[in-house]
Structures are given as C-alpha cells and as structure tokens.
Design a protein around this motif. Structure first.
Motif, short mmCIF file in Angstrom:
data_model
loop_
_atom_site.label_atom_id
_atom_site.label_comp_id
_atom_site.label_asym_id
_atom_site.label_seq_id
_atom_site.Cartn_x
_atom_site.Cartn_y
_atom_site.Cartn_z
N VAL A 187 -32.96 -20.91 14.09
CA VAL A 187 -32.60 -20.73 12.89
C VAL A 187 -33.95 -20.28 12.09
O VAL A 187 -34.96 -21.18 11.90
N HIS A 188 -34.22 -19.03 11.91
CA HIS A 188 -35.54 -18.69 11.55
C HIS A 188 -35.67 -18.72 9.80
O HIS A 188 -35.83 -17.69 9.03
N SER A 189 -35.78 -20.11 9.46
CA SER A 189 -36.14 -20.63 8.39
C SER A 189 -36.56 -22.17 8.33
O SER A 189 -36.30 -22.70 9.36
N PHE A 190 -37.07 -22.33 7.32
CA PHE A 190 -37.60 -23.93 7.15
C PHE A 190 -36.51 -24.46 6.93
O PHE A 190 -36.16 -25.92 7.32
N ALA A 191 -35.30 -24.35 6.14
CA ALA A 191 -34.20 -25.05 5.90
C ALA A 191 -33.25 -24.36 6.83
O ALA A 191 -33.22 -23.02 6.88
N ASP A 247 -30.64 -22.56 6.24
CA ASP A 247 -29.62 -21.98 5.45
C ASP A 247 -29.36 -20.31 5.79
O ASP A 247 -28.71 -19.73 5.20
N ARG A 248 -29.63 -20.09 7.23
CA ARG A 248 -29.16 -19.10 7.73
C ARG A 248 -28.46 -18.96 8.96
O ARG A 248 -28.25 -20.13 9.54
N GLN A 250 -41.88 -14.10 14.89
CA GLN A 250 -40.43 -13.97 14.72
C GLN A 250 -40.25 -15.31 15.48
O GLN A 250 -38.42 -15.54 15.27
N GLY A 258 -39.63 -21.40 13.52
CA GLY A 258 -38.09 -21.69 12.99
C GLY A 258 -37.64 -23.12 13.73
O GLY A 258 -38.27 -23.75 14.41
N ASN A 259 -36.45 -23.44 13.29
CA ASN A 259 -35.83 -24.52 13.71
C ASN A 259 -35.06 -23.89 15.03
O ASN A 259 -34.21 -23.22 15.14
N THR A 304 -43.73 -24.03 15.00
CA THR A 304 -44.89 -22.99 14.23
C THR A 304 -45.61 -22.36 15.11
O THR A 304 -46.24 -22.87 16.00
#
Length: 883
Positions: free
Chosen positions: A738-742, A744-745, A790, A793-794, A824
């Motif tokens: 999931v390419h975001s800190f949270a 949410d994607r 790219q 993320g998680n 990271t």
C-alpha cells in the motif's frame, strides 16, 4: 569678393501685387434691371474684403441724370431726403438686411418715377482706403402689358364628371410689353390646403409635368396644347378621383437680363373651373334569397349587376363563401371568378357562366354539409387607359345569401360480439364489430371503426376511455398509446375480415386487459373537393372481458439428505416446490450461500453459486474456485423437485444454503412470464473440528534502504494447538503493498506463490524487480531488487493454509493476513552525484586540451607573417661647432 544680384521670383511679385490691389468691393446686379410697373422690386447689394467690424452699414441714393438723392440708410435715420420720407415711413420703400454684409432695397410697387440709377454706398471702416465703396445699377420700369383670362363666363364654372370621363380647360394669356419677353403657363390644382402643379409650358418652350402627373403625361392622359396664339388648353382623359378640385392658370412673364440669365418680372393667375368627379353607381344583387338544399343536390345562384357607367368598360365578378355572416372578404374563400377579359377560373365541380351583360350564373354540383354558409358576389367595373393599362372605376359586394345544406339520413346499427373470451390469463380474446341494416352501399360511402377500452371499477370512480386504435377515411390504422407497443409486437391484431365486420384480437390477454370494450363505426361520404367527410358516428354496446383470479402461492422446502458429515465429504440437499393458481408453471432454481462475516472472500455475506433456469440450463454464477469447477452440481429430479450436490466440502464452505425459486407461466409469443418468487428454509453446513490455528507475521532486518539497494521481507507462518508434518500442509502466499503512510489506498499485488510452487508476478510500472522464494516449510522471503521511490509504503503478506485430512483430502483453511511493515527508500546523494561529477570533469579536461591544440596550430601555420626591416643609414651627428 563680389556678390551676385538676382531678380525676385515671379510668384513673390504676384503675391505682393495682390496684397497692394486687395481692398473693399461693393457689388450690385448688372444694369439694366427691367421691372414691370406696379410689381415689387428688390435690388440687392453686398460688400466683401473689408476691414473693421463684421456688420457693415449701407446707404442708398437715387438719380435720374442729375444729382443723387438720398433714399434710406441702415445706420442714420435722418439720412432720407424729404421727397422719400413719406414712402419710407409708410414702408413702401424699405431696407432689408440679409446678413452682416448684405442688404436689399425693397420697392413694393415700382412706378415710372422710380426709373433711374440707384447707388449703394458703404461707409469706410478700413484702416487704409482701398477698393471701391459704392456701386450703381440702372433700373428700367416698363408698362404692364400681360393679360390673363379664363372662361368667358363671369362666375367660376362648375363641371360635374363621372370617373373615367374626359374634360378640357382653357385660359388666354398675352403680352404687349415693350421689351422682348417670354411667357410661362402653368396649370395648377387645389384639392387640399395648397396648390399642386400639374403641367407647365416654360418660358423656354419646354413641357414640364410635376412628378405626380409624369406617368399620365407620358401616356397622353394629361396634355397641354396651344390654340391660336394666346389660348392654352389643358386636356385630361380618363378622369380619376384625384382630378377633383379647383383649377387655375398661372402665367409668368420672363425677360433675359444683362448677365444673359432669364428673370421673372411678373406673375398672374386666374381660376378657371371647379371639377367634381362622381363615382359611377354600381348595384350588385343575388337574385335568390336565403335557401336550403339537400346534400348531393346542385346549388344555383345568379348575380345581377347594374351601373350608370356609359362608354366602354369591362366587369369582373367573383363569388365568395364564408361560414360566418360577419366574416370579411379577406377571411372568405374564393369559389370562382370571371375577369375583365371574360376568362373563368378553373374548378371541376363549380361552374360560372355569363348569361347576359349584367347576369352571372354560379352552379355547384353535389353539395355537401360543409357547403352550408354565406355566399357573396363581388363586382368591379374596369376602364382601359390610353397607355393600355386598366383602371378599376368602382367595386361593390352584394349582401350575403344564407344557404343551408340538409344532410341525408343514413341509418345503420352496430353489434359487438365476443367470439372468444379468456378463461385464464394469457388466453386469447377476439371481438367482432358488425354493421347491421346499412341502407346505402354506394362507392362514395365508406365505414371506419375506432376501438375503445374502459377499465372496470366496482366503485363510482369516473374512468377516462382509452383509444386503442382508429381508422381514418382512407383506412389507415392509427394506434393509441396504450396498445402501440403490443400492436407492433403482434400481441394485438386489428383487422377487417369482411366489408361489414371489424375485428379486434388480443393474442395473450393479461389481467391488465380486463375491462369493457366498445367500438365506434363512422360513416364517411366522398365530397366534391376530393376529400372524405364524416357524416355519422354510431357507438356499440360495450362488452366486458373478465375472469375470476386467485392469488399465486409458491412454497419451497429445502431438505439436507445427510444430517452429519465432516470436511471432505459430499454435501447434498433437495428443494421441493409446490404452487397454486399458476397456469402450467415451470421453475428456475438458484442456490445461494450465506458465509460467516469473518469470511473475507465475500464481504457482502451472500454468494450466488449455481442456477438452473426454466428450460433446465445450468449456469455457474459466482463460483470462482478453479480447482473445484466440477465440485457443484444442480439437477432436476422431478417436475417440482431439484437436488444440489457439493463434492469434497472444505472448511471454507461453511454457511447457510438456500434455494431461490422463480415460477414461470407461458406468455405471449412463446415467451415465459415471471409469475412469483419463493425462498426456501436455510440448510447449515458447520464443521465441528479442533484443527490447527495458523498465525502469520512479517519481519525485515532493514526496513530503511537506499535507492538501488536490496530489500528483504520475510513472511513467517506459525501453528498453534497442533503439530503437523510438513507434507500435510501447504500455503498460498501473496505479497501486497500500500503506497501510502496510512492504509487509505487500494493494495497492489507484488507477487504470489501458490501451494504448488508456481510464482505469479503482475506487470510493474517501474524498473525495480521482485523475487519470491520459500526458504523453509513455513518461511517465505520477498526480495525487491534495485529499490526505487515507488517501492516505499506498507507491505504485508496474505496466507491461505491447506491441510491434508486423515482421508487424504486437502482442506483449505481461512485466509490470514500479517501486520504491515513500512519500507522507506532513501536517496544516496554521493552516489547520485558521483557519475555526473566525473563526466563533467572529463568533458572539461578534453575541451581545454582541444582549445590549446587549436590555438597552437593557428599561431604556427595560419597567422605567420614576414616582416622586412628597412635598412637605415647610420650617420653621425655633425657637431654644431664644425662651422
């Protein structure tokens, strides 16, 4: 040195000459001025090229060969001499200013004593005396020798004429002037506040018509002739209403002046006659009074016209028809007309004949009801002008005649019968609308039908009748909104099986078709205007289409054939269906499963597994297990019994299973119509086992990497409550990012490894690569090669365990997911700038060496020059004391 002396340029000398010659200029008309005794005389005077104020003063003096006598002045009231004080004081002689530098000397009635020399003087307002300050003009007064007379009668002659008549007017004009003068004669008409010019014979001998009479002058209708030497005759042919009024003869006397221009010296007029133009009397009368005729008979009307017009003329007659007595002719319809050339307009059923000079006969054959109304006759009298054109003298319209057309009584009856009535839904319905006792079968009589439907309600509610279809006069079928689609599909058929019979057939009658039906038969007659006209409507008695219905009932019962089984065994259930009040039903069956909420394969809870339609066609719905495509079966055991079977059940198959049944009945056109839906009781599949519990976790030794480095991720599976051999278990492992800190994607699939060891990688949009391997029976490693931005993320892994039972059947356990690890990706600044820096230093060194080489070569071969040094004599300086 000497200087050349030249002459001044010629243009400069001319300018200097004009400057010295410029000065005041006083102007009066050239001499002599010839004037007639007793007429008004005006002598103009103006001054130009002067200095001082813009408004100049003027003095007038008069002389008859002796000293000048002062007459009048613009600035000195005492300027007038004694012999002119009376005439100036009475206004007979006056000075009229036209502008600041122009005046006129006015003598209202010039007399022979006024003949002489007149001087116009302007007092000086200039800084220097330049130009002329006065000017003289000679005035010659001659006796009045012009005589103008009209009719010999003393009183004004009154002439009454009819429009189109001709008339002549005469006036006499002569002169005995001592000078050589010319006469100009003008005829004028007054039928309003001002006189209007008609035609002139100018002093130069030219005929000049006014714009209003130019066309009539060119056509010869208006002429001006001379009779003998002093008689001037005005001739008017074809008198018009505009020729009415008072006529006068205007004569002016002209003399050629000293400047060779013609000047009018006097003018006289005489009123000759008063002309009255009377419009001819025209009476238009239809011989017949109000009348009544029977339909399809003939209508005879005669129009009589009388007029007091004499001479040659032509009549034009037009017949009009109007439905209202108050309609104007612009709203009325033209029936037929005969023009002034006796040409009759064409009409197949209406004729117009000229019986004699004053009678015109109108004949209408085969009249219809639409011919009832009012008939007008309009007549107009035309006369021909000299130029060949026609002029309408008078026009009049007769009083209207009322004509009533009585209809032929057409008597017939309508009978509506139901040849087929439905007993059940989808049965056919057929209605016949028959014409009875029709008295006329002529070719110009036609019958059409309109079908109507009225919904049957038990209450007193008013229901609007709905039009199903109608036929127009040419038997074109026009379908209503209610039945348009069904008619196009062939479900409703409108036909005419016989000359006196119309049919309505509903192929498959539905409950919505229940109600009252009736037909309306219209009689049409062929009219003389080539159209069909409706003459009568007859409505039938309604026929009710109705059958008793009961509510549909549908019952579905699901039964589990084996009360207890374990994972890996086969599951069977039957669905028994019973229905009432459904005609020849067929059933379609759908098997659904309600999985526990913990099952993530279907978040909605209900899964459509397999279906069998009313034609016994089986279809897999949402069954997505590719390894068990043949693992579910749905079959029809009896007409109302169905059996569902699932082979080698898995733990993931646990849930509530139902039968969803739809009852279908035969519809129109071989189609099936849905009657009712039913849902069975649930059958539960529940596995009571104490099997192993699997857990999954993620691990990474270095979650922070630089660009281009290798990132390792471990997925570790552990077992609780049981110990299994490695050969008795396998795993489906999938890696997601999931390419975001949270979180949410949407997760992105990186790679997957099934229990058979087949690795699947989706297509990637960046240059880094991944590899997936199994490093131990319960450990899996994902490597990201050449990490990029790219790849941050998680990251987590999803594991589906498979366990082999004691019977050797592989059972799929619920899917489990690990907790995510955040990766990271950092950028190595030194490595990122190392190669660009080395490339820049190398390029700079090469460019510097190349520049030195080019400079050396240029100085060596291209820029070399030979310099020859001139040899000088070397002499010692002589001593100054050698003298």
């Amino acid at each position: 040195m000497g200087h050349r002396v030249g002459s001044a340029p010629l243009p400069l000398l001319l300018l200097l000459l004009l400057a010295f010659c410029k000065g005041r200029i006083v102007r009066v008309p050239k001499s002599p001025l010839i004037r007639v005794e007793g007429t008004e005389t005006v002598i103009p005077c103006n001054v130009t090229d002067y200095d001082g104020p813009s408004e100049q003063n003027f003095d007038w003096e008069f002389s008859q060969g002796t000293d000048f006598v002062r007459i009048v002045s613009t600035w000195d009231v005492s300027f007038t001499s004694q012999q002119y004080q009376k005439r100036v004081g009475s206004g007979e002689i006056a000075l009229r200013r036209r502008s600041n530098n122009a005046v006129e000397l006015l003598i209202k009635s010039v007399q022979p004593v006024d003949q002489g020399e007149y001087k116009c003087i302007t007092p000086s307002t200039d800084a220097t005396v330049q130009g002329n300050y006065d000017a003289t003009v000679q005035v010659k007064v001659i006796a009045d020798g012009l005589t103008v007379s009209g009719s010999k009668a003393r009183s004004l002659k009154l002439r009454r004429l009819s429009e189109g008549d001709s008339f002549e007017l005469r006036c006499s004009a002569s002169t005995i002037s001592s000078e050589h003068t010319h006469l100009q004669v003008t005829w004028e008409l007054k039928n309003g506040p001002a006189w209007q010019e008609i035609l002139s014979l100018t002093h130069e001998g030219k005929f000049q018509p006014s714009p209003e009479y130019e066309v009539r002058y060119l056509s010869g209708d208006v002429r001006l002739d001379t009779v003998a030497n002093d008689i001037y005759r005005l001739s008017v042919s074809q008198a018009l209403p505009m020729d009415e009024g008072l006529y006068r003869c205007l004569v002016s006397e002209w003399v050629k002046g000293a400047d060779s221009s013609w000047q009018k010296i006097q003018e006289k007029n005489v009123e000759v006659a008063s002309v009255v133009i009377q419009q001819p009397i025209l009476d238009v009368l239809i011989a017949t009074s109000n009348m009544s005729v029977t339909e399809r008979d003939s209508l005879d009307l005669i129009c009589n016209i009388t007029t007091d017009r004499s001479g040659i003329f032509q009549a034009q007659v037009t017949w009009y028809f109007s439905e209202s007595r108050d309609d104007t002719l612009s709203n009325a319809r033209v029936l037929l007309s005969v023009d002034r050339d006796s040409v009759v307009s064409d009409s197949p059923l209406i004729s117009l004949s000229h019986m004699d000079r004053n009678s015109y006969h109108l004949l209408m054959r085969d009249v219809g009801m639409e011919d009832s109304g009012y008939y007008f006759c309009q007549a107009a009298v035309w006369v021909k002008l000299h130029n060949g054109s026609w002029h309408k003298v008078v026009e009049k319209t007769s009083l209207p005649v009322s004509v009533v057309v009585t209809a032929l009584e057409l008597d017939y009856q309508i009978v509506l019968n139901a040849s087929k009535t439905p007993k059940f839904s989808d049965d056919p319905t057929e209605l016949e609308c028959r014409i009875m006792n029709a008295q006329s079968t002529e070719a110009n009589l036609r019958f059409t039908v309109s079908w109507y439907y009225r919904m049957h309600l038990r209450s007193d509610t008013v229901v609007t009748d709905e039009l199903l279809a109608t036929m127009d006069a040419d038997w074109t079928l026009l379908v209503g909104d209610k039945s348009r689609e069904r008619t196009q599909n062939g479900e409703i058929i409108f036909s005419k099986p016989a000359v006196d019979t119309f049919s309505l057939r509903i192929q498959w009658t539905s409950e919505a078709d229940r109600g009252d039906y009736y037909c309306v038969v219209s009689a049409w007659s062929w009219h003389h205007n080539n159209s069909w006209v409706k003459t009568k409507d007859v409505t039938s008695t309604p026929v009710r289409v109705f059958w008793a219905t009961q509510d549909y009932t549908l019952t579905v019962e699901a039964v589990k054939l084996k009360p207890f089984f374990v994972a890996g065994h086969n599951f069977e259930m039957t669905c028994k269906v019973s229905s009432q009040n459904i005609k020849t039903p067929r059933y379609s069956v759908l098997i659904t499963a309600e999985k526990p909420l913990a099952d993530q394969s279907n978040p909605n809870g209900t899964t459509r597994i397999i279906s069998l339609n009313q034609d016994s066609v089986v279809r897999l719905e949402d069954w997505t297990d590719q390894t068990r495509v043949d693992g579910v079966v749905l079959e029809k055991v009896q007409e109302n019994e169905f059996r569902y079977r699932m082979y080698q059940t898995q733990v993931s198959d646990a849930g509530l299973y139902r039968c969803v049944v739809t009852a279908w009945s035969p519809g129109g056109g071989g189609m099936w119509r849905e009657a009712m839906n039913g849902l069975s009781n649930p059958i539960q599949i529940d596995f009571q086992t104490s099997g192993p519990v699997f857990n999954v976790s993620m691990h990474s030794d270095n979650p922070t990497v630089y660009q281009g480095e290798l990132a390792d991720l471990l997925c570790i599976v552990t077992i609780d409550k049981a110990t299994l051999e490695p050969d008795d278990m396998s795993f489906d492992v999938s890696w997601f990012a999931v390419h975001s800190f949270a979180l949410d994607r949407a997760p992105v699939l990186l790679a997957s490894l099934d229990r058979k060891g087949i690795v699947t990688q989706p297509r990637r949009n960046w240059s880094s690569d991944v590899s997936l391997e199994r490093i131990s029976p319960m450990e899996f490693r994902l490597r990201v090669h050449g990490s990029e931005d790219q790849d941050f993320g998680n990251h987590y892994c999803s594991v589906t365990p498979w366990v082999r039972s004691a019977t050797g059947v592989w059972q799929r356990e619920p899917e489990i997911k690990s907790k995510p690890i955040f990766i990271t990706v950092k950028m190595d600044v030194l490595n990122a700038l190392k190669y660009p820096l080395l490339i820049g230093i190398g390029l700079a060194t090469i460019i510097g060496l190349l520049s030195c080489l080019i400079g050396y070569c240029s100085s060596r071969w291209c820029c070399k020059k030979e310099v020859q040094e001139t040899r000088r004599e070397r002499r010692r300086l002589m001593s100054m004391e050698m003298d």
